[in-house]
Design a protein around this motif. Sequence first.
Motif, PDB file in Angstrom:
ATOM      1  N   LEU A 205       0.835  -1.196   0.000  1.00  0.00           N
ATOM      2  CA  LEU A 205       0.000   0.000   0.000  1.00  0.00           C
ATOM      3  C   LEU A 205       0.872   1.248   0.000  1.00  0.00           C
ATOM      4  O   LEU A 205       1.844   1.350   0.758  1.00  0.00           O
ATOM      5  CB  LEU A 205      -0.910   0.015   1.220  1.00  0.00           C
ATOM      6  N   ARG A 206       0.518   2.198  -0.842  1.00  0.00           N
ATOM      7  CA  ARG A 206       1.178   3.505  -0.847  1.00  0.00           C
ATOM      8  C   ARG A 206       0.199   4.512  -0.276  1.00  0.00           C
ATOM      9  O   ARG A 206      -0.924   4.652  -0.776  1.00  0.00           O
ATOM     10  CB  ARG A 206       1.602   3.886  -2.265  1.00  0.00           C
ATOM     11  N   HIS A 207       0.639   5.224   0.747  1.00  0.00           N
ATOM     12  CA  HIS A 207      -0.257   6.135   1.469  1.00  0.00           C
ATOM     13  C   HIS A 207       0.502   7.391   1.831  1.00  0.00           C
ATOM     14  O   HIS A 207       1.690   7.354   2.142  1.00  0.00           O
ATOM     15  CB  HIS A 207      -0.781   5.449   2.739  1.00  0.00           C
ATOM     16  N   GLY A 208      -0.180   8.522   1.749  1.00  0.00           N
ATOM     17  CA  GLY A 208       0.457   9.779   2.124  1.00  0.00           C
ATOM     18  C   GLY A 208      -0.460  10.960   1.888  1.00  0.00           C
ATOM     19  O   GLY A 208      -1.678  10.802   1.729  1.00  0.00           O
ATOM     20  N   TYR A 209       0.157  12.158   1.842  1.00  0.00           N
ATOM     21  CA  TYR A 209      -0.576  13.405   1.675  1.00  0.00           C
ATOM     22  C   TYR A 209       0.141  14.261   0.637  1.00  0.00           C
ATOM     23  O   TYR A 209       1.374  14.257   0.554  1.00  0.00           O
ATOM     24  CB  TYR A 209      -0.667  14.165   3.005  1.00  0.00           C
ATOM     25  N   VAL A 210      -0.638  14.989  -0.150  1.00  0.00           N
ATOM     26  CA  VAL A 210      -0.079  15.828  -1.207  1.00  0.00           C
ATOM     27  C   VAL A 210      -0.634  17.233  -1.065  1.00  0.00           C
ATOM     28  O   VAL A 210      -1.858  17.433  -0.965  1.00  0.00           O
ATOM     29  CB  VAL A 210      -0.420  15.276  -2.606  1.00  0.00           C
ATOM     30  N   ASP A 211       0.261  18.224  -1.051  1.00  0.00           N
ATOM     31  CA  ASP A 211      -0.128  19.626  -1.008  1.00  0.00           C
ATOM     32  C   ASP A 211      -0.697  20.036  -2.358  1.00  0.00           C
ATOM     33  O   ASP A 211      -0.160  19.680  -3.412  1.00  0.00           O
ATOM     34  CB  ASP A 211       1.100  20.476  -0.660  1.00  0.00           C
ATOM     35  N   LEU A 212      -1.761  20.835  -2.348  1.00  0.00           N
ATOM     36  CA  LEU A 212      -2.428  21.229  -3.586  1.00  0.00           C
ATOM     37  C   LEU A 212      -1.897  22.530  -4.176  1.00  0.00           C
ATOM     38  O   LEU A 212      -2.380  22.962  -5.231  1.00  0.00           O
ATOM     39  CB  LEU A 212      -3.937  21.371  -3.341  1.00  0.00           C
ATOM     40  N   ALA A 213      -0.921  23.143  -3.547  1.00  0.00           N
ATOM     41  CA  ALA A 213      -0.377  24.390  -4.084  1.00  0.00           C
ATOM     42  C   ALA A 213       0.170  24.174  -5.489  1.00  0.00           C
ATOM     43  O   ALA A 213       0.973  23.270  -5.722  1.00  0.00           O
ATOM     44  CB  ALA A 213       0.727  24.926  -3.168  1.00  0.00           C
ATOM     45  N   GLY A 214      -0.285  24.974  -6.456  1.00  0.00           N
ATOM     46  CA  GLY A 214       0.185  24.885  -7.823  1.00  0.00           C
ATOM     47  C   GLY A 214      -0.448  23.785  -8.648  1.00  0.00           C
ATOM     48  O   GLY A 214      -0.090  23.597  -9.818  1.00  0.00           O
ATOM     49  N   VAL A 215      -1.390  23.044  -8.053  1.00  0.00           N
ATOM     50  CA  VAL A 215      -2.045  21.940  -8.756  1.00  0.00           C
ATOM     51  C   VAL A 215      -3.359  22.418  -9.349  1.00  0.00           C
ATOM     52  O   VAL A 215      -4.181  23.031  -8.661  1.00  0.00           O
ATOM     53  CB  VAL A 215      -2.301  20.750  -7.807  1.00  0.00           C
ATOM     54  N   GLY A 216      -3.562  22.151 -10.633  1.00  0.00           N
ATOM     55  CA  GLY A 216      -4.803  22.542 -11.287  1.00  0.00           C
ATOM     56  C   GLY A 216      -5.824  21.428 -11.346  1.00  0.00           C
ATOM     57  O   GLY A 216      -7.028  21.659 -11.189  1.00  0.00           O
ATOM     58  N   ASP A 217      -5.357  20.190 -11.575  1.00  0.00           N
ATOM     59  CA  ASP A 217      -6.252  19.049 -11.720  1.00  0.00           C
ATOM     60  C   ASP A 217      -5.635  17.825 -11.066  1.00  0.00           C
ATOM     61  O   ASP A 217      -4.404  17.652 -11.068  1.00  0.00           O
ATOM     62  CB  ASP A 217      -6.512  18.730 -13.190  1.00  0.00           C
ATOM     63  N   VAL A 218      -6.495  16.970 -10.535  1.00  0.00           N
ATOM     64  CA  VAL A 218      -6.091  15.676  -9.995  1.00  0.00           C
ATOM     65  C   VAL A 218      -6.870  14.608 -10.745  1.00  0.00           C
ATOM     66  O   VAL A 218      -8.099  14.637 -10.769  1.00  0.00           O
ATOM     67  CB  VAL A 218      -6.373  15.574  -8.490  1.00  0.00           C
ATOM     68  N   LEU A 219      -6.157  13.660 -11.363  1.00  0.00           N
ATOM     69  CA  LEU A 219      -6.784  12.590 -12.131  1.00  0.00           C
ATOM     70  C   LEU A 219      -6.527  11.254 -11.451  1.00  0.00           C
ATOM     71  O   LEU A 219      -5.394  10.957 -11.060  1.00  0.00           O
ATOM     72  CB  LEU A 219      -6.228  12.535 -13.552  1.00  0.00           C
ATOM     73  N   LEU A 220      -7.575  10.462 -11.314  1.00  0.00           N
ATOM     74  CA  LEU A 220      -7.479   9.082 -10.867  1.00  0.00           C
ATOM     75  C   LEU A 220      -8.052   8.214 -11.983  1.00  0.00           C
ATOM     76  O   LEU A 220      -9.140   8.517 -12.496  1.00  0.00           O
ATOM     77  CB  LEU A 220      -8.278   8.840  -9.582  1.00  0.00           C
ATOM     78  N   PHE A 221      -7.372   7.130 -12.343  1.00  0.00           N
ATOM     79  CA  PHE A 221      -7.884   6.331 -13.445  1.00  0.00           C
ATOM     80  C   PHE A 221      -7.278   4.938 -13.423  1.00  0.00           C
ATOM     81  O   PHE A 221      -6.177   4.715 -12.928  1.00  0.00           O
ATOM     82  CB  PHE A 221      -7.610   7.006 -14.794  1.00  0.00           C
TER      83      PHE A 221
END
Length: 297
Positions: A205-221
């Motif tokens: 399992l890969r688990h963590g947190y990501v800061d959204l600064a500078g991010v326009g879109d998040v894609l899951l697929f």
Amino acid sequence: MYLSAEQSALFTPCPTIPRYTVETLLEKGSGELNEDVLLEADDLFGVFDGATSLDKRKFAGLTGGLLAAKIAARIFQEESGCLASLAEKANRRIRHTLLAENVPIADRHRLWSTSLAVIRLTADRFEYCQTGDAMILLIRDDGSHRLVVPETDIDRETLHLWKKASPAPATTIQELLADQIHRVRLQMNISYGVLNGEPEAVRFLRHGYVDLAGVGDVLLFTDGLFLPRENPRENDDWQRLADLYCGGGLQAVRNHVRRLQREDPTCRKYPRFKQHDDIAAVAIRLHEAPRRAIAFS
């Protein structure tokens, strides 16, 4: 939450700060059933790609892969806790269901499994959990991209062997490379991770947190949206996928993938297991920029 194999995508304004819109896509491939599952529940989003057992057994008309994906999605929707703990609960529930259905779990090729990519959004970051080959791709405000977790190319060698082969007409990859496919399946939770009820799954399992600064879109697929490759040993072109998305949303990526696949019905130019794979995808556009909604029946 979406659990059907035949769901429409939608366009949803969400009041959470920062403002965002959501575009979703769930589409069956060439198989009898869609084994991908899509989750959207408040600030929780996920995609699940079920893989049925090699013995192809069904349960009340459903494949084991679809059952595994549905089980995992329901745990994430209904239970509380960090996403990694929910993945562990989902893995235990899959094992319980396998035993209840009298699946001989010592015969590992008979295990069902699911890949997954799930995120939970907050005001300035998101929590994520991932295993298998479901992907989380960030598109920055400048159009560049970043993978949240390294890609897992489970089938690279199998598809390379298929590309090199000269099979008789009408021979399928499943027929020609049955032993290779069996060997790869037995590498579950040894060289790559999936939720299949085995305790070893939690190590992948890969688990963590990501800061959204500078991010326009998040894609899951799921892998049904991966761009077809002529050479399976080449790396995936994630920037090309990001560019297609920026030009027309998930529909543009889907149309590109399906067009190339239609032009290669024998799965030889772009090596793969079937003409069209199932697709589950979520695109979260941050801030207030509009994004088109799409639907497929």
